[in-house]
Enzyme design. Structure first.
Site, short mmCIF file in Angstrom:
data_model
loop_
_atom_site.label_atom_id
_atom_site.label_comp_id
_atom_site.label_asym_id
_atom_site.label_seq_id
_atom_site.Cartn_x
_atom_site.Cartn_y
_atom_site.Cartn_z
N THR A 45 1.93 19.47 -1.56
CA THR A 45 2.54 20.70 -1.08
C THR A 45 1.58 21.82 -2.25
OG1 THR A 45 4.85 19.93 -1.28
CG2 THR A 45 4.50 22.16 -1.66
N HIS A 98 4.99 34.88 -7.45
CA HIS A 98 6.24 35.99 -6.92
C HIS A 98 6.50 36.58 -8.25
CE1 HIS A 98 6.94 34.49 -3.22
NE2 HIS A 98 6.51 33.21 -3.41
N VAL A 125 2.79 4.52 -6.73
CA VAL A 125 4.00 3.92 -7.25
C VAL A 125 4.86 3.16 -6.26
CG1 VAL A 125 6.21 4.20 -8.54
CG2 VAL A 125 4.06 5.47 -9.31
N ARG A 166 7.42 22.11 2.18
CA ARG A 166 8.17 22.30 1.02
C ARG A 166 9.14 21.22 0.57
NH1 ARG A 166 8.52 26.15 4.94
NH2 ARG A 166 7.66 28.19 4.73
N ILE A 213 11.26 21.11 -5.95
CA ILE A 213 10.38 22.55 -6.32
C ILE A 213 9.79 23.25 -5.15
CG2 ILE A 213 8.59 23.29 -7.94
CD1 ILE A 213 10.72 21.83 -9.54
N SER A 252 9.67 27.15 -2.99
CA SER A 252 9.45 28.38 -3.78
C SER A 252 10.38 28.89 -4.44
CB SER A 252 9.45 29.19 -2.39
OG SER A 252 8.98 30.59 -2.79
N SER A 299 4.46 29.69 -8.72
CA SER A 299 4.70 31.01 -9.58
C SER A 299 5.28 30.39 -10.92
CB SER A 299 5.71 32.03 -9.36
OG SER A 299 5.52 32.15 -7.66
N CYS A 319 -17.66 29.07 9.13
CA CYS A 319 -17.86 27.89 9.98
C CYS A 319 -17.20 26.55 9.54
CB CYS A 319 -19.47 27.76 10.07
SG CYS A 319 -20.13 26.83 8.69
#
Lengths: 503, 474
Positions: free
Chosen positions: A40, A49, A172, A322, A360, A362, A366, A461
Site C-alpha cells: 500500500t 492530510h 511469515v 487500502r 491503516i 487513509s 500522514s 518514457c
C-alpha cells in the site's frame, strides 16, 4: 533471538522500526517482498492530510494531526520529499455548505490550524483551473504532499543504520507462542538475490509487531483467537507528466457526497500531477489491476473539480489497495468511540507481547510517524528499554542531480565521476545515484527499488531508454546475470535466459 | 572559445545538419552525443530499407549511419560521445551567444558557447501508461524500440512468446526480428482499420512468417502479476471503443508496443522555445529556428518523420539555415512557419488481392500492387509496377521467391556482445530459417568492419553473410 520483530516493511513497519531503533533493542523487520515499500505504501495519493477528515477523538484524527505536525521536521532530518502546498475541499452545491462547515468545525476540534472557508471566486483566484461550478472551498494551508517512497525508504534506512536488521524476501508462514516467546516460521524466497537463508527457518522474539498491511488479518489470526478481517479497497490513479505538474498548486479534494468520496487532483513532490483514486471493494489482496472503467471514472469525476485536466499528458496509471478493516476485535488501548472505523493499534488482549498496527487506511501515510510514536510508547511501557547513546537521528539522502544547481552538480561529479553519466533522460538520473541506491543501507536490488529511490524510469518514457542500462548496472553491481534482474519480486525478470530462449 | 555551431544529438539528423553547415563554410562545429557512438537509433535498426532517397540504394540502419559517420570524420567535425546536454539557452538580452551546459565523465559538468545551436535529439516511444492499457504492471511490457535495443545491441531476449500492439514500422520489423531470433509472435493488433507501417513491411515482416495482423483490435487487459502471462485483445468499433463480447486471450511473456513516437523536447522547453501542440515539437520560423534565438531544430525532435531520408533532407536545410544565421547574425525572427507533416500512412493489403497472381512489391516504400500473368509461352507479364525492380520481384515471387535478411552475430572480444549483419544478396525464402539458424550458431572475433564476410556461402546458397556495422576490440 530478537527483542522485537516487526512484520511488514511498509511505511508503518519501517517507521516503527526507526522509532524503536533509538533504544537498546535487537530488532528485525520481516518483509515478504524484495524491497521495503512494496504494498500500500507505494501506491497511494502521497498526501500528508491536514487532519480535518477523521472524527474527533479517533486515533485516526489524533495521529493524523500529530503526523502532519512532525512530518516537515522529519523530512528535513531524514531527507525525503515534502512540500506544504496546502489543500482545498471543493463544494459544488449550496446545499452542501453545511457539510463543508462540519469539516471546518471538525478540523478546529482536531487541532488543525489556519483553516478557512473560501467562496468559489476566492478559490479560483488562487487555483485558476478550478471549475466555475465550485461554490465554496475549505482551504487548509497545512495540507501537504509527501514522497511515500522517500518517507518509507528514509525510515527504513535510518532504522537500518541504527542497527535494525531488514530481512527481505521473507514471508511469515506461521507463528506460535512458547514460554512467552513468539516463534515465527519464515520462508525465504528461493530466487531472492543473495539470500541469507534457504527455505524455512524460525525467528524468535518476545515482542511482535504486526504491520503487515492488507495481510494484517492473516498475521493477527495466526496468534489470536479473536479473529479480524481486512478487506482490500482498490484505488486507481492516473499519473500525468511533469509538464502538467503545475495544473494545480494544491491538493484539490471534493466534498464527499452520497455519490462517494470523490477524486483528488494533486501535484506530487516529483513534479507530476496525480489524479485519483477510485474506491472499489475487492477480494484478492494482490489485485492491483487498473481497469478501463476505473480510468473512465477518474476522468469523469476529476472534470467536476477542473474541467481541463490535461489527460493527454498521462504517463502511467496504477492502483493500490487500502487495508480496510471490516471485522475487528477490541483492543484495550483503543480510546475511541468511533472504533469500528478507526486504526487498530495496540496489544492484542489474548496474545500478550503481540501488537497490531493494522487497518491503516487513509490517512495512514500522514499518520505513519505518529503511529510509530504511539507504538514506541506502548513498547516503552512494556520493556522500559534504555536509550542508545549513539542513535543517529538524521539521514543524508542520495544527492539528487536533477534538483541541484550547476555548482552543486559539479561538486557531485568531483566526488563521484559516475554522477557525470546520465542514465534516465526523462528525470535526469545519473549512474552515481543508481549505484548509491544499490549500495545503500537497504540495498536496492530491483529496478522498481531503484525507481523509488532515484526516480529513474519514472518519467514520460517510463523506462523505455533507461531500462536496459539500469538492468546492466544492477547486474554489474550485484554480481548477477542480466537475466536474473527483476522489476520487483522474484519472478519479474526482464529477460529470458539464453538457454530457455533457444529451446 | 566560442563555437560557431553546437549540434545536440549525433544521429542522422545531427550529422546531416553538421555536414551541411560545414559545406556552407562553417568551421568550428561540435556534435554532442549522449550514447557511446554516433548514429543514434539507426544503430539498432539493423534491417534494410534506408537510404533509397539519399544514397539511391537500400542500406541497413547501421550502414546508413556509418556512411554519415565516415563523412563526419572526413570533414574533421569534432564530436563528444557519452555526453549529456543538461541545458540550452539561446541568444537574448543577457547573452550574445548560445550557451550549452553538458556533462560527461571526462570533463565533468561544463559550459560551452556558440553562435548557433541545432537541436536534433530525436524522439521517443509512447509508453504503456500513455496508452492507458488497463491491467497489471508486470515485467515484460516493452516499447518496440526497447525490445529492439535488447535484441540487436545487447544480444538479449526480452521474450519468447510475443504479442505486438501497434502496426507502425517498428512493430512490424520487430515481429520479424523476434521470429528470426526464435520467438513466437502470435499476432500484431492494430486499433485502426489500417496500418501506419509500410505495405512492404506488412508483407515481408508478417505475411512471410504467417503472423496475423488484426485491424480494429487492441489490447484491453494485461495479465500476470510479476511477468506478463497474457493479454486480452478486443475488437474495437469505429470510435476505437472496445466491443464487449469480442475479448480473446493470448498467452504471451512479452507485449511490445509500437503505438507512436513523441518528439523529445526536454531541452527545447528548457531553452524556453515555444512548443507546437499538434507536432509536439518546437514552433519554428521558415529557417527552422525556434523561438529561442539562434536555436534551430530538425529531424524527429521537430516532428516525427516516416523515413530517415526525410530527416536527412530537413537537417541539411537546418544546417544551411544555421550557417546563414552564423554568417549574417541576428535578424528579424519573422513568422512561425508550420512544418509540413506528411499525412500518415494508412495502409492495408487489399482484401480482394488474388494471391495466386497478385502481390505487394517489397522493393521500396511504394509497395506497388503487382499482377503477374503467365502467357502461353510460360513467360510472365507484370503490371502495376512503377519500376523495373517490381517486374523482377513479381517474376521471382511466382517462380522462386527470394528475400534479404538481417540479423546479429555474437562477437568475441568486442566492445559490444553482437554485431549486425545481413545477407549479401537475396536467398530463397524457404532458406530463411536455416540461414538464421546458422548465423545464430556462428561467432566472430573482433574487430569487425562494415562489409566483412562473416559466413562465406551460407547454407550453400551462394550468398555470404556480411557485417553491417563496425565492432571494435576491447
Amino acid at each position: 533471538m530478537y527483542d522485537v520483530i516487526i512484520i511488514g516493511a511498509g511505511v508503518i513497519g519501517s517507521s516503527i522500526a526507526r522509532y524503536l531503533s533509538k533504544y537498546r533493542l535487537n530488532i528485525a523487520v520481516l518483509e515478504r517482498s524484495s524491497d521495503v515499500c512494496e504494498g500500500t505504501s507505494k501506491a497511494n495519493s502521497g498526501i500528508c492530510h491536514a487532519g480535518y477528515d477523521a472524527k474527533t477523538g479517533t486515533l485516526k484524527a489524533k495521529l493524523n494531526v500529530r503526523g502532519s505536525k512532525i512530518m516537515e521536521g522529519l523530512s528535513k532530518d531524514l531527507g525525503f520529499g515534502y512540500i506544504r502546498c496546502g489543500s482545498m475541499v471543493l463544494c459544488f452545491d449550496e446545499a452542501d455548505r453545511g457539510k463543508l462547515n462540519e469539516l471546518y468545525e471538525r478540523g478546529l476540534a482536531n487541532g488543525v490550524e489556519e483553516l478557512k472557508i473560501l467562496t468559489g471566486d476566492e478559490a479560483r483566484e488562487i487555483e485558476p483551473n478550478l471549475s466555475s461550478e465550485v461554490k465554496y472551498a475549505l482551504h487548509a494551508p497545512t495540507g501537504a504532499i509527501v514522497d511515500p517512497f522517500g518517507l518509507t525508504v528514509a525510515m527504513a534506512e535510518n532504522a537500518a543504520v541504527n542497527g535494525v536488521s531488514f530481512k527481505l524476501n521473507t514471508e511469515v508462514t506461521a507463528i506460535k507462542k512458547e514460554n512467552d516467546i513468539y516463534k515465527i516460521t519464515c520462508k525465504k524466497h528461493p530466487d531472492a538475490v543473495h539470500p541469507d537463508h534457504t527455505g524455512e527457518y524460525v525467528e524468535e522474539a518476545p515482542i511482535v509487531i504486526n504491520a503487515a498491511g492488507v495481510y494484517g488479518d492473516k498475521i493477527h489470526n495466526m496468534v489470536s483467537g479473536e479473529k479480524i478481517e481486512i478487506s482490500p479497497k482498490r484505488g486507481e490513479y492516473m499519473l500525468l507528466d511533469t509538464t502538467a505538474g503545475s495544473f494545480v498548486g494544491r491538493t484539490i479534494f471534493q466534498l464527499p457526497t452520497e455519490k462517494g468520496k470523490g477524486i483528488l487532483i494533486t501535484p506530487t513532490v516529483h513534479g507530476n500531477l496525480l489524479v485519483g483514486p477510485t474506491a472499489e471493494d475487492i477480494e484478492d489482496k494482490e489485485d492491483t489491476e487498473t481497469t478501463s472503467a476505473g480510468i473512465a471514472e477518474i476522468k469523469e469525476k476529476a472534470s467536476l473539480s477542473a474541467p481541463a485536466v490535461p489527460f493527454r499528458e498521462v504517463i502511467t496509471s496504477f492502483s493500490g489497495l487500502r487495508a480496510k478493516l471490516v471485522k475487528r476485535t477490541h483492543v484495550d488501548n483503543l480510546e475511541s468511540e468511533d472504533a469500528d472505523k478507526d486504526f487498530l493499534i495496540g496489544e492484542v488482549p489474548d496474545s500478550k507481547g503481540f501488537f497490531d498496527a493494522v487497518g491503516i487506511e487513509s490517512p495512514g501515510l500522514s499518520a505513519a510517524p505518529a503511529v510509530a510514536e504511539y507504538i514506541e510508547k506502548l513498547i516503552c511501557a512494556k520493556l522500559a528499554p534504555a536509550l542508545k547513546e549513539d542513535f543517529k537521528e538524521k539521514r543524508e539522502p542520495i544527492p539528487n542531480f536533477k534538483c541541484a544547481d550547476d555548482n552543486a552538480r559539479k561538486k557531485f561529479i568531483e566526488n563521484d565521476s559516475l554522477y557525470a553519466n546520465v542514465i534516465c533522460r526523462c528525470c535526469t538520473v545519473t549512474e552515481g545515484e543508481i549505484v548509491r541506491a544499490i549500495h545503500s543501507p537497504i540495498p536496492a536490488t530491483t529496478s522498481d527499488a531503484i525507481k523509488r529511490r532515484t526516480g529513474a524510469g519514472m518519467g514520460r518514457c517510463q523506462s523505455g531508454f533507461c531500462n536496459p542500462k539500469v538492468v546492466e548496472i544492477l547486474s554489474r553491481e550485484l554480481g548477477i546475470p542480466c537475466e536474473a534482474v527483476c522489476k520487483n519480486d522474484p519472478g519479474s525478470e526482464y529477460l529470458i535466459p539464453e538457454k530457455e530462449a533457444e529451446s | 572559445m566560442i563555437y560557431d555551431l553546437i549540434v545536440i544529438g549525433g544521429g542522422p539528423a545531427g550529422m546531416a545538419a553538421a555536414l551541411s553547415a560545414r559545406k556552407e563554410g562553417i568551421k568550428d562545429i561540435l556534435i554532442l552525443e549522449r550514447d557511446k557512438e554516433l548514429g543514434g537509433i539507426l544503430n539498432q535498426c539493423i534491417h534494410s530499407g534506408f537510404g533509397l532517397g539519399v544514397f539511391k540504394e537500400e542500406l541497413t540502419g547501421p550502414e546508413y549511419a556509418q556512411r554519415y559517420i565516415e563523412m563526419t570524420h572526413e570533414e574533421n567535425i569534432e564530436y563528444m560521445l557519452n555526453t549529456m546536454v543538461t541545458g540550452v539557452h539561446g541568444i537574448d538580452e543577457g547573452s550574445d551567444t548560445c550557451n550549452v551546459t553538458a556533462v560527461n565523465s571526462e570533463k565533468g559538468l561544463f559550459e560551452l558557447k556558440s553562435r548557433a545551436v541545432i537541436l536534433s535529439m530525436g524522439c521517443r516511444e509512447k509508453s504503456r501508461g500513455a496508452l492507458n492499457i488497463p491491467g497489471y504492471r508486470p515485467a515484460g511490457i516493452y516499447s518496440a524500440g526497447t525490445a529492439q535495443r535488447y535484441v540487436n545491441i545487447e544480444g538479449k531476449m526480452p521474450g519468447k512468446k510475443v504479442v505486438i500492439l501497434g502496426s507502425g514500422d517498428i512493430g512490424l520489423i520487430m515481429a520479424r526480428r523476434m521470429t528470426l531470433e526464435g520467438a513466437r509472435v502470435s499476432c500484431v493488433a492494430e486499433i485502426a482499420p489500417y496500418s501506419g507501417g509500410l505495405r512492404r513491411n506488412i508483407v515481408q515482416c508478417l505475411d512471410d512468417y504467417d503472423i496475423p495482423l488484426l485491424f480494429s483490435h487492441t489490447v484491453t487487459k494485461i495479465h500476470g502479476k510479476k511477468r506478463v502471462e497474457g493479454v486480452t485483445i478486443s475488437k474495437v468499433d469505429e470510435n476505437y471503443a472496445p466491443i464487449p463480447g469480442t475479448e480473446k486471450n493470448y498467452e504471451c511473456d512479452a507485449l511490445l508496443l509500437s503505438c507512436g513516437l513523441i518528439p523529445e523536447n526536454e531541452l527545447s522547453r528548457d531553452a524556453g522555445a515555444k512548443m507546437e501542440p499538434s507536432t509536439q515539437g518546437p514552433v519554428v520560423n521558415e529557417n527552422l529556428e525556434t523561438t529561442a534565438r539562434g536555436v534551430f531544430a530538425c529531424g524527429n525532435v521537430l516532428h516525427v518523420h516516416d523515413l530517415v531520408d526525410n530527416v536527412t533532407k530537413e537537417s541539411i536545410t537546418a544546417g544551411h539555415k544555421a550557417a546563414s544565421f552564423i554568417k549574417n547574425g541576428l535578424g528579424e525572427w519573422g513568422e512561425a512557419h508550420p512544418v509540413k507533416v506528411p499525412s500518415k500512412e494508412k495502409n492495408t493489403i487489399p482484401e480482394d488481392m488474388d494471391r495466386s497472381c497478385q502481390m505487394i512489391c517489397v522493393c521500396c516504400p511504394n509497395g506497388c500492387l503487382l499482377t503477374a500473368k503467365k502467357d502461353e509461352d510460360g513467360n510472365y507479364s507484370v503490371t502495376g509496377n512503377l519500376c523495373p525492380k517490381g517486374e523482377e520481384y513479381a517474376i521471382n515471387e511466382m517462380t522462386n521467391p527470394v528475400r534479404n535478411i538481417s540479423s546479429i552475430m555474437k562477437v568475441i572480444g568486442g566492445k559490444g556482445p553482437v554485431v549486425s549483419c545481413k545477407t549479401s544478396s537475396e536467398i530463397p525464402k524457404g532458406m530463411i530459417a536455416t540461414v538464421a539458424g546458422q548465423i545464430d550458431k556462428t561467432t566472430v572475433n573482433a574487430p569487425v568492419k562494415v562489409g566483412d564476410i562473416l559466413i562465406k556461402n551460407v547454407a550453400d546458397t551462394g550468398v555470404d553473410i556480411v557485417a553491417t556495422n563496425v565492432m571494435e576490440s576491447i
